[in-house]
Design an enzyme around this catalytic site. Structure first.
Site, mmCIF file in Angstrom:
data_model
loop_
_atom_site.group_PDB
_atom_site.id
_atom_site.type_symbol
_atom_site.label_atom_id
_atom_site.label_comp_id
_atom_site.label_asym_id
_atom_site.label_seq_id
_atom_site.Cartn_x
_atom_site.Cartn_y
_atom_site.Cartn_z
ATOM 1 N N LYS A 1 41.547 49.290 33.386
ATOM 2 C CA LYS A 1 40.776 49.141 34.626
ATOM 3 C C LYS A 1 41.735 49.114 35.808
ATOM 4 C CE LYS A 1 38.604 45.853 37.629
ATOM 5 N NZ LYS A 1 38.911 46.767 38.690
ATOM 6 N N GLY B 1 48.364 40.639 38.151
ATOM 7 C CA GLY B 1 47.570 40.292 39.319
ATOM 8 C C GLY B 1 47.846 38.869 39.744
ATOM 9 N N SER B 2 46.847 38.247 40.332
ATOM 10 C CA SER B 2 47.063 36.919 40.906
ATOM 11 C C SER B 2 47.095 35.845 39.825
ATOM 12 C CB SER B 2 45.943 36.614 41.896
ATOM 13 O OG SER B 2 44.706 36.622 41.225
ATOM 14 N N THR B 3 47.781 34.743 40.128
ATOM 15 C CA THR B 3 47.893 33.654 39.154
ATOM 16 C C THR B 3 46.526 33.057 38.858
ATOM 17 O OG1 THR B 3 50.177 33.222 39.737
ATOM 18 C CG2 THR B 3 48.967 31.388 38.769
ATOM 19 N N GLY C 1 44.809 35.278 36.442
ATOM 20 C CA GLY C 1 45.551 35.146 35.176
ATOM 21 C C GLY C 1 45.135 33.884 34.438
ATOM 22 N N GLU D 1 51.320 39.074 33.953
ATOM 23 C CA GLU D 1 52.373 39.221 34.957
ATOM 24 C C GLU D 1 51.730 38.829 36.277
ATOM 25 O OE1 GLU D 1 54.264 40.127 37.770
ATOM 26 O OE2 GLU D 1 54.068 42.284 37.365
ATOM 27 N N CYS E 1 54.894 41.556 43.868
ATOM 28 C CA CYS E 1 54.862 40.246 43.202
ATOM 29 C C CYS E 1 56.233 39.582 43.219
ATOM 30 C CB CYS E 1 54.343 40.389 41.784
ATOM 31 S SG CYS E 1 55.155 41.682 40.860
HETATM 32 P P1 NDP Z 1 43.426 39.996 41.502
HETATM 33 O O1 NDP Z 1 44.239 39.201 40.578
HETATM 34 O O2 NDP Z 1 42.085 39.507 41.886
HETATM 35 O O3 NDP Z 1 43.194 41.463 40.895
HETATM 36 C C1 NDP Z 1 44.048 42.111 39.997
HETATM 37 C C2 NDP Z 1 43.220 42.949 39.020
HETATM 38 O O4 NDP Z 1 42.383 42.107 38.239
HETATM 39 C C3 NDP Z 1 42.260 43.919 39.696
HETATM 40 O O5 NDP Z 1 42.104 45.056 38.881
HETATM 41 C C4 NDP Z 1 40.967 43.134 39.750
HETATM 42 O O6 NDP Z 1 39.839 43.949 39.872
HETATM 43 C C5 NDP Z 1 41.010 42.436 38.404
HETATM 44 N N1 NDP Z 1 40.254 41.205 38.326
HETATM 45 C C6 NDP Z 1 39.944 40.332 39.333
HETATM 46 N N2 NDP Z 1 39.257 39.281 38.841
HETATM 47 C C7 NDP Z 1 39.139 39.479 37.515
HETATM 48 C C8 NDP Z 1 38.553 38.725 36.455
HETATM 49 N N3 NDP Z 1 37.968 37.573 36.677
HETATM 50 N N4 NDP Z 1 38.629 39.206 35.205
HETATM 51 C C9 NDP Z 1 39.238 40.374 34.965
HETATM 52 N N5 NDP Z 1 39.812 41.132 35.921
HETATM 53 C C10 NDP Z 1 39.777 40.686 37.173
HETATM 54 O O7 NDP Z 1 44.237 40.278 42.784
HETATM 55 P P2 NDP Z 1 43.665 40.668 44.221
HETATM 56 O O8 NDP Z 1 43.644 42.112 44.273
HETATM 57 O O9 NDP Z 1 42.371 39.998 44.550
HETATM 58 O O10 NDP Z 1 44.758 40.008 45.135
HETATM 59 C C11 NDP Z 1 44.678 38.625 45.449
HETATM 60 C C12 NDP Z 1 46.053 38.021 45.510
HETATM 61 O O11 NDP Z 1 46.669 38.149 44.225
HETATM 62 C C13 NDP Z 1 47.018 38.719 46.432
HETATM 63 O O12 NDP Z 1 46.908 38.270 47.722
HETATM 64 C C14 NDP Z 1 48.338 38.353 45.816
HETATM 65 O O13 NDP Z 1 48.721 37.067 46.241
HETATM 66 C C15 NDP Z 1 48.037 38.330 44.344
HETATM 67 N N6 NDP Z 1 48.420 39.580 43.651
HETATM 68 C C16 NDP Z 1 49.513 39.577 42.868
HETATM 69 C C17 NDP Z 1 49.900 40.728 42.242
HETATM 70 C C18 NDP Z 1 51.090 40.772 41.380
HETATM 71 O O14 NDP Z 1 51.571 41.848 41.106
HETATM 72 N N7 NDP Z 1 51.583 39.667 40.898
HETATM 73 C C19 NDP Z 1 49.176 41.983 42.409
HETATM 74 C C20 NDP Z 1 48.000 41.865 43.213
HETATM 75 C C21 NDP Z 1 47.672 40.711 43.806
HETATM 76 P P3 NDP Z 1 39.270 44.343 41.329
HETATM 77 O O15 NDP Z 1 40.353 45.109 42.007
HETATM 78 O O16 NDP Z 1 38.091 45.144 41.001
HETATM 79 O O17 NDP Z 1 38.959 43.061 42.057
#
Ligand code: NDP
Length: 826
Positions: free
Chosen positions: A191, A244-246, A249, A266, A300
């Site tokens: 996804k 993605g975000s903590t 995670g 991660e 990140c």
């Molecule tokens: P998220 O963690 O929300 O999103 C990352 C991925 O997970 C996206 O594909 C998202 O889908 C999906 N996702 C979101 N919620 C769920 C869930 N409950 N179950 C399964 N999958 C899910 O990051 P955001 O894009 O909202 O960013 C928010 C904050 O996260 C940023 O401001 C930053 O601080 C941090 N971040 C950190 C990253 C890293 O590499 N460590 C990368 C991105 C963000 P969808 O896009 O459809 O919402």
């Protein structure tokens, strides 16, 4: 402007990259379908989402919004494909992956432009960094596909993998996920992030072009609530890989707890960028530009906390301001632009909110004098000085082009400040003194440390976090283990499943023990004497006196009474009481954790010293072999010969980990740069562990020995049924020079004590060998500080078997890899 004018002003002219081929490609394909089983499929919902170009806020494309029916279809396709892909020879998979790498290169410009349009990052970055690294990832992992059978013998693919990626490096994150998964024989449902799906869809087209078997890669665009959450909970998905975000995670950790799904996370970071006063400040300035303004700070591992030695702070800050004034921000497709757009209005608002909070909290904010474009979502490079380490902007991941700076005086203060975060993804250390840099690098708790450089990535060198930055690695050989499992595991589990259905299996004896040979004297038992007779090796009957002593807890090298003041009975298989142990509680666990932390010097000592102590423990165990064997018989009712075999196996295991202590060291990588990467296996820290009931001594030693061999300190909950073999080890430890606090033992109710350990913020990892329910509880509770977990989901293993009971799996669980990047040359 003519040539003379340009020479006069030295102004950059525009150097636009054409968007036409990418826009044409979008036009031909949209509305985009879902990619399932190598087909483009209309989403079950019939709904589509709009993708926006963040540089102008205008609609770019329509992408399908998948729902749970589409997830079911994609998982089913991946499952069907796994049947043959999982069994395909490595060479076959290598050929496909090589083809994917080639095709990525053939379409590199289209991919780079699409990525810029969809994400807002500059063409310079997508063209020169993202896309080349994507190709490199597939080439590198094609190599591991080829070598899997010889280099990872005894491992097999996990199965169907659900992969969820963020928007900051859309195609690169896809490559980091898909390449190792495919190389190891898994199939994938991926996804992409809601905002940035287009390059994943182009990738799907490449999958078709190279003729990858249908169902091996499936790509579902859509909303997190529809696709991400369904994928995470899907019963036929064997592993989730997430970046993605903590917070998300953590919710995924909770949602998968107890399901048996493998998980790698991660997550976020607040990485320190440490500058010592002997650093080359001009290089540092360029380093900072890369660390925090690369990808608009939406990285990140962005070096978002600048820690500068006090005597050079003023000079560095003024150099930085000069450089910031010259940064160019604007159209991402302009090749002369340094910074592009922020991915979405929501993300822009969040950055603005946190910056306003920083100002409110009293820090000094500085931004260049030039203005940002008004169309699209832009935010200028921002520098905060006069920042206190406890403020929000110093602690929270801003995920934007915002740098906070603080000062330090001594190297020790720098390390303390660097580690003053709940994260642990990356760090940069700048000093011309290589001795100082290499001394500081291992002390910073982070998965990657860059010396005199920053944001270096390569497929050969694993990337991933410590602490709340997640667990698991991507890249390097270590990253492969996220996508495999020991082959014996599936075999053993299906055997156990059939044996619980009534079928006897040859493994039963080893796992569950045989019938007791202890014989009770009814008269004496009736008299309350409990004198039991046991046959020794020579068949001579010897009297075994009743035991009624109460072993205490073992904390900080001392035997201490349980805080509760209660004891619990230990019974034999016939439910006869054979002794008591202390009833541990929350306070005992807290004391044990404190003791384990205080013993952290254990990791800093030499591996040679740790090996010596393990040998010494083995030697002292051997002296008391008969006593330990009789204790096993007493607790389990197994034959004495069996018990001796267990003690001997425990001694051999101690020898194995004494041998490994100074040999499981790591490797040196040679990525494509002038320099080396030192991939060092480091101790995780404080590990809480619950021992299995089968094999009371061997189970205990099999867990404790690898953990301490690698430099961890441990809090052990011995088998609840048969704790006396572990408590008998107190004297062995006391006579073996084991430093106080390295091994701490708390007896009592296993699951209740594990809950306290798993909840504890100062425990870095949890190992649990008990029930399925207990495994789930440990995984759930560990989400608090994102501890690494290793649980058995209620499945027993044969601890006597050297493949199941010892070896690399245990060493890997005892360590985390830190990659220290050391470029060289003038
Ligand atoms: P998220 O963690 O929300 O999103 C990352 C991925 O997970 C996206 O594909 C998202 O889908 C999906 N996702 C979101 N919620 C769920 C869930 N409950 N179950 C399964 N999958 C899910 O990051 P955001 O894009 O909202 O960013 C928010 C904050 O996260 C940023 O401001 C930053 O601080 C941090 N971040 C950190 C990253 C890293 O590499 N460590 C990368 C991105 C963000 P969808 O896009 O459809 O919402």
């Amino acid at each position: 402007m003519n040539v003379m004018d340009i020479f006069e002003t030295m102004e950059y002219g525009p150097a636009p990259e054409s968007a036409t081929p990418a826009l044409q490609w979008i036009k031909e394909h949209q509305p985009f379908g879902l990619f399932i089983n190598n087909q483009w499929v209309v989403p079950a919902s019939g709904q589509y989402l709009e993708s926006i170009n963040p540089a102008n806020g205008k609609p770019l494309a329509q992408v399908a919004a998948a729902n749970s029916a589409d997830v079911d279809a994609a998982v089913a396709a991946a499952r069907a494909a796994f049947e043959s892909w999982g069994k395909a020879p490595g060479h076959v998979r290598a050929r496909y992956m090589y083809a994917i790498a080639r095709h990525i290169q053939k379409h590199s410009r289209l991919l780079a432009v699409l990525e810029s349009l969809d994400n807002g990052k500059t063409i310079r970055e997508t063209r020169d960094l993202d896309i080349p690294l994507v190709a490199r990832h597939f080439y590198y992992h094609a190599g591991w596909a080829q070598l899997m059978s010889s280099e990872l013998p005894g491992y097999e693919p996990v199965g169907v993998v659900g992969q969820i990626i963020p928007w900051n490096f859309p195609l690169l994150m896809l490559a980091w996920k898909i390449a190792p998964a495919l190389a190891m024989g898994n199939t994938v449902v991926l996804k992409p992030a809601r905002y940035t799906s287009l390059t994943a869809l182009k990738f799907a087209e490449i999958v078709q072009e190279v003729g990858l078997p249908a169902g091996v890669v499936n790509i579902l665009t859509g909303e997190a609530s529809q696709v991400g959450e369904t994928l995470v909970r899907h019963p036929d998905v064997n592993k989730i890989a997430f970046t993605g975000s903590t917070d998300v995670g953590r919710s995924i950790r909770r949602a998968t707890a107890g399901s048996g799904k493998k998980l790698s996370l991660e997550l976020g970071g607040k990485s320190p960028f440490v500058v010592f006063d002997d650093a080359d400040l001009d290089s540092v300035v360029e380093g900072v530009v890369d660390a925090i303004w690369f990808n608009q700070g939406q990285v990140c591992c962005a070096g978002s906390r600048l820690l500068v030695q006090e005597d050079v702070a003023d000079s560095l800050i003024s150099k930085l301001r000069v450089r910031m004034e010259k940064l160019r921000l604007g159209d991402p497709l302009d090749k002369a632009v340094d910074m592009g757009a922020i991915v979405s209005p929501g993300q822009l608002k969040e950055i603005q909110r946190l910056v306003a909070q920083g100002v409110e909290e009293g820090a000094d904010m500085w931004q260049p004098s030039w203005a940002c474009p008004t169309e699209g979502y832009f935010f200028p490079p921002t520098l905060f000085t006069n920042v206190s380490p406890a403020t929000t902007i110093a602690q929270v991941e801003i995920f934007g082009p915002v740098l906070v700076s603080m000062t330090f005086r001594t190297p020790a203060e720098a390390v303390a400040l660097a580690n003053n975060t709940r994260y642990g993804l990356a760090a940069s250390v700048w000093s011309e003194n290589i001795n100082l840099a290499l001394d500081v690098a291992p002390k910073i708790k982070a998965g990657s440390v860059w010396i005199n450089c920053t944001n270096m990535f390569d497929a050969s060198s694993g990337f991933g976090g410590y602490r709340e930055s997640g667990f698991g690695r991507e890249g390097g050989k270590e990253g492969l283990y996220e996508y495999v499992r020991p082959a014996w595991e599936a075999h053993e589990r299906s055997k156990q499943a059939s044996s619980t259905n009534g079928a006897a299996t040859p493994g039963d004896k080893a796992l569950h023990g045989t019938q007791p040979v202890l014989s009770g004297d009814d008269d004496e038992q009736a008299n309350g004497h409990n004198v039991w007779r046991v046959g020794d090796e020579n068949g001579v009957m010897a009297a075994l006196p009743p035991i009624d002593r109460t072993p205490k807890m073992f904390i900080k090298g001392k035997q201490v009474r349980p805080d509760s003041g209660y004891s619990r009975d230990v019974v034999d298989p016939q439910q006869r009481v054979i002794g008591q142990v202390g009833e541990g509680n929350r306070k005992d666990v807290r004391n044990a954790v404190e003791a384990a932390h205080a013993a952290s010097g254990w990791a800093a000592g030499t591996a040679h010293n740790r090996a010596q102590i393990l040998y010494y423990i083995a030697e002292n165990l051997e002296v008391r072999e008969n006593e330990f064997a009789r204790r096993i018989v007493q607790q389990t009712g197994r034959p004495l010969a069996d018990a001796h075999e267990e003690v001997q196996a425990a001694i051999a295991r101690l020898f194995s980990y004494a041998a490994w202590a100074d040999k499981y060291e790591g490797v040196v990588h040679r990525p494509p740069l002038r320099g080396v990467v030192l991939a060092m296996n480091e101790a995780i820290g404080v590990i809480g562990m619950a021992c299995p009931d089968e094999y009371p001594l061997l189970g205990f030693i099999s867990l404790v020995a690898p953990a301490i061999a690698m430099g961890n300190t441990v809090i052990v909950i011995p088998s609840q049924q048969a704790p006396l073999s572990a408590t008998d080890c107190y004297q062995v430890f006391e006579t073996s020079d084991l430093p106080d606090g390295v091994v701490n033992i708390v007896t009592g109710e296993r699951d209740a004590l594990c809950q306290v350990l798993a909840d504890h913020e100062d425990v870095d990892a949890m190992w649990y060998f008990g029930s399925a329910d207990g495994s789930k509880q440990v995984e759930l509770a560990s989400a608090g500080n994102m501890k690494r977990t290793w649980v058995n989901y209620g499945h027993a293993r044969n601890w006597l078997d050297s493949q199941q009971g010892e070896g690399e799996e245990f060493l890997r669980e005892s360590t985390q890899v830190k990659n220290i990047w050391v470029p060289y040359g003038e």
